[in-house]
Design an enzyme around this catalytic site. Structure first.
Site, PDB file in Angstrom:
ATOM      1  N   GLU A 127       0.800  -1.237   0.000  1.00  0.00           N
ATOM      2  CA  GLU A 127       0.000   0.000   0.000  1.00  0.00           C
ATOM      3  C   GLU A 127       0.831   1.285   0.000  1.00  0.00           C
ATOM      4  O   GLU A 127       0.548   2.214   0.759  1.00  0.00           O
ATOM      5  CB  GLU A 127      -0.970  -0.018   1.198  1.00  0.00           C
ATOM      6  CG  GLU A 127      -1.886  -1.227   1.175  1.00  0.00           C
ATOM      7  CD  GLU A 127      -2.786  -1.346   2.407  1.00  0.00           C
ATOM      8  OE1 GLU A 127      -2.838  -0.414   3.211  1.00  0.00           O
ATOM      9  OE2 GLU A 127      -3.442  -2.399   2.543  1.00  0.00           O
TER      10      GLU A 127
ATOM     11  N   GLU B   5      -6.161 -10.830  -1.150  1.00  0.00           N
ATOM     12  CA  GLU B   5      -6.945 -10.600   0.078  1.00  0.00           C
ATOM     13  C   GLU B   5      -8.443 -10.559  -0.222  1.00  0.00           C
ATOM     14  O   GLU B   5      -9.192  -9.765   0.373  1.00  0.00           O
ATOM     15  CB  GLU B   5      -6.500  -9.297   0.755  1.00  0.00           C
ATOM     16  CG  GLU B   5      -5.009  -9.225   1.027  1.00  0.00           C
ATOM     17  CD  GLU B   5      -4.578  -7.993   1.821  1.00  0.00           C
ATOM     18  OE1 GLU B   5      -5.440  -7.279   2.358  1.00  0.00           O
ATOM     19  OE2 GLU B   5      -3.351  -7.755   1.889  1.00  0.00           O
TER      20      GLU B   5
HETATM   21  O1  G3I Z   1      -2.086  -7.114  18.587  1.00  0.00           O
HETATM   22  C1  G3I Z   1      -3.170  -6.640  19.365  1.00  0.00           C
HETATM   23  C2  G3I Z   1      -3.416  -7.553  20.490  1.00  0.00           C
HETATM   24  O2  G3I Z   1      -2.273  -7.558  21.321  1.00  0.00           O
HETATM   25  C3  G3I Z   1      -4.672  -7.099  21.232  1.00  0.00           C
HETATM   26  O3  G3I Z   1      -5.005  -8.073  22.184  1.00  0.00           O
HETATM   27  C4  G3I Z   1      -5.868  -6.927  20.285  1.00  0.00           C
HETATM   28  C5  G3I Z   1      -7.069  -6.349  20.992  1.00  0.00           C
HETATM   29  O4  G3I Z   1      -7.903  -5.655  20.102  1.00  0.00           O
HETATM   30  O5  G3I Z   1      -5.484  -6.056  19.260  1.00  0.00           O
HETATM   31  C6  G3I Z   1      -4.411  -6.617  18.524  1.00  0.00           C
HETATM   32  O6  G3I Z   1      -4.087  -5.953  17.353  1.00  0.00           O
HETATM   33  C7  G3I Z   1      -5.057  -5.923  16.338  1.00  0.00           C
HETATM   34  C8  G3I Z   1      -4.662  -6.894  15.225  1.00  0.00           C
HETATM   35  O7  G3I Z   1      -5.504  -6.720  14.102  1.00  0.00           O
HETATM   36  C9  G3I Z   1      -4.695  -8.356  15.638  1.00  0.00           C
HETATM   37  O8  G3I Z   1      -5.986  -8.734  15.963  1.00  0.00           O
HETATM   38  C10 G3I Z   1      -5.100  -4.497  15.828  1.00  0.00           C
HETATM   39  O9  G3I Z   1      -5.635  -3.674  16.827  1.00  0.00           O
HETATM   40  C11 G3I Z   1      -5.922  -4.398  14.574  1.00  0.00           C
HETATM   41  O10 G3I Z   1      -5.779  -3.095  14.033  1.00  0.00           O
HETATM   42  C12 G3I Z   1      -5.430  -5.416  13.556  1.00  0.00           C
HETATM   43  O11 G3I Z   1      -6.222  -5.313  12.419  1.00  0.00           O
HETATM   44  C13 G3I Z   1      -5.660  -5.877  11.254  1.00  0.00           C
HETATM   45  C14 G3I Z   1      -5.453  -4.799  10.202  1.00  0.00           C
HETATM   46  O12 G3I Z   1      -4.966  -5.386   9.017  1.00  0.00           O
HETATM   47  C15 G3I Z   1      -4.441  -3.743  10.668  1.00  0.00           C
HETATM   48  O13 G3I Z   1      -4.547  -2.645   9.931  1.00  0.00           O
HETATM   49  C16 G3I Z   1      -6.617  -6.945  10.731  1.00  0.00           C
HETATM   50  O14 G3I Z   1      -6.684  -8.036  11.652  1.00  0.00           O
HETATM   51  C17 G3I Z   1      -6.132  -7.458   9.384  1.00  0.00           C
HETATM   52  O15 G3I Z   1      -7.125  -8.282   8.811  1.00  0.00           O
HETATM   53  C18 G3I Z   1      -5.891  -6.279   8.454  1.00  0.00           C
HETATM   54  O16 G3I Z   1      -5.374  -6.777   7.238  1.00  0.00           O
HETATM   55  C19 G3I Z   1      -5.132  -5.807   6.217  1.00  0.00           C
HETATM   56  C20 G3I Z   1      -3.914  -6.294   5.450  1.00  0.00           C
HETATM   57  O17 G3I Z   1      -2.852  -6.505   6.318  1.00  0.00           O
HETATM   58  C21 G3I Z   1      -3.531  -5.293   4.362  1.00  0.00           C
HETATM   59  N1  G3I Z   1      -4.679  -5.003   3.514  1.00  0.00           N
HETATM   60  C22 G3I Z   1      -5.917  -4.614   4.187  1.00  0.00           C
HETATM   61  C23 G3I Z   1      -6.299  -5.660   5.226  1.00  0.00           C
HETATM   62  C24 G3I Z   1      -7.618  -5.316   5.890  1.00  0.00           C
HETATM   63  O18 G3I Z   1      -7.527  -4.115   6.591  1.00  0.00           O
END
Ligand code: G3I
Length: 362
Positions: free
Chosen positions: A152, A269
């Site tokens: 991105e 994705e």
């Molecule tokens: O790591 C912490 C964890 O320690 C905590 O317990 C938990 C509580 O909410 O949060 C955890 O982090 C989260 C992580 O996912 C793991 O669940 C983050 O807050 C959250 O922001 C993160 O979201 C991910 C997101 O990328 C980040 O921007 C999504 O799971 C994931 O599906 C998403 O994937 C992205 C691709 O990498 C790139 N393209 C878009 C796609 C969808 O947004």
């Protein structure tokens, strides 16, 4: 208990690639018949702890990508301190189940190092990036199918002529940071297909057209500079309501231009948000399945497309459940399997698109 024993315990179950109860083979088999890989993003620690989830991956997927655990922050939460246990588990899971693995992602402005702000200057940033990529990609050297090296990096609204997104990496390292990351990744793992991955490129709208042009300019620039880049990753986060803007010819033209650069294409994705659909399940499933089928049929017409990955496998675990909640609060139905791992019309739609896809060399 040592780390090795803990991993061995959790991996004790090896699941058959085909469930005896299922009359039909998994998507991995339909994909293979067309010379394709099919897979999905896997969540941690779900893959370790939920046996049904692990079994579904073994049955359906020939490639797996960690959803979060190889991103910069999760894998190097403190300078020089790496956390590899989750990705090591996934790599071993793939080995046991005859699956390939993709790496996601070596450089992204989201989920980046939480300590990024402490980096003083370009020299330190370069040193840190080298250390990160050589350590992370180096650890899985020779076993990764591909790596999303940069994720991105294009964002036209930021107003730069080169289309690059304004990020701390751009600020610290200048516009050559993309090239730099690919060169280091190639040193770390010369066999992995190095991929540029991006979103928001699916529809026939002026905004997405200008992003497609900016991505093409970036890819051409990298090829002209003989940067080791081998593939383009099309994220394909789709949305039922926005899909009215889909035009197969526009997608195919974009893919053809990428293929002409000598790059492979992976759908990395894929998922389809059902936010604006009515609650009624049969109607909703049919509408989502239609989007999967229409999109994949158009995409797979281009032979440079070699792999299809959905961003998750089951509605039980998907980022869309929290990021694209339905107004009524009913659970989303956006992936090939439902919350109880049953195959849905979306699964059949993917199967049918694989069945009619022109065969590729592999
Ligand atoms: O790591 C912490 C964890 O320690 C905590 O317990 C938990 C509580 O909410 O949060 C955890 O982090 C989260 C992580 O996912 C793991 O669940 C983050 O807050 C959250 O922001 C993160 O979201 C991910 C997101 O990328 C980040 O921007 C999504 O799971 C994931 O599906 C998403 O994937 C992205 C691709 O990498 C790139 N393209 C878009 C796609 C969808 O947004």
């Amino acid at each position: 208990m040592t780390r090795r024993t803990a991993l061995a315990g959790a991996l004790a179950a090896t699941f058959p690639a085909r469930n005896a109860d299922e009359e039909e083979p998994g998507l991995r088999e339909y994909a293979a018949r067309a010379g394709l890989l099919y897979g999905a993003a896997a969540a941690w620690p779900v893959l370790r702890d939920d046996e049904s989830y692990a079994r579904a991956f073994a049955q359906e997927c020939s490639i797996l990508v960690p959803e979060n655990v190889l991103k910069m922050g999760p894998v190097q939460p403190e300078p020089g301190a790496f956390r590899f246990e989750p990705a090591d588990f996934m790599a071993e899971f793939c080995r046991r189940h005859d699956m390939r693995m993709r790496g996601h992602t070596l450089l992204w402005h989201q989920q980046a190092w939480p300590w990024l702000k402490t980096i003083a200057d370009a020299q330190e940033a370069r040193k840190r990036l080298e250390e990160h990529i050589l350590t992370v990609a180096g650890r899985y050297r020779g076993s990764m199918h591909s790596w999303d090296v940069v994720n991105e990096a294009v964002h036209v609204p930021d107003g730069r002529q080169d289309g690059l997104r304004k990020t701390p990496f751009l600020e610290l390292l200048g516009s050559d940071y993309v090239e730099l990351a690919f060169r280091i990744a190639h040193d770390a793992d010369p066999q992995a297909k190095l991929t540029y991955n991006d979103y928001g490129l699916d529809y026939d709208t002026p905004g997405q057209e200008s992003k497609r042009q900016a991505v093409l300019r970036l890819l051409r620039h990298l090829k002209e500079r003989e940067v080791p880049i081998h593939a383009f990753g099309m994220q394909a986060h789709l949305d039922w309501a926005e899909f009215r803007h889909f035009n197969p010819e526009t997608l195919q033209r974009f893919f053809r231009e990428i293929a002409e650069l000598g790059l492979e294409i992976y759908i990395t994705e894929l998922d389809v948000s059902d936010r604006d659909l009515p609650d009624e399940i049969a109607q909703r499933d049919e509408a989502i399945a239609k989007v999967y089928h229409t999109y994949l049929t158009a995409a797979l017409a281009e032979r440079a497309v070699k792999a299809v990955l959905t961003w998750g496998l089951t509605d039980r675990y998907t980022w869309l459940a929290t990021r694209r909640q339905r107004p009524s609060g009913t659970p989303v139905r956006v992936l090939p399997l439902d919350r109880d791992y049953r195959r849905k019309p979306a699964w059949q739609a993917i199967r049918d698109a694989f069945r009619t896809a022109p065969a590729r060399d592999g």
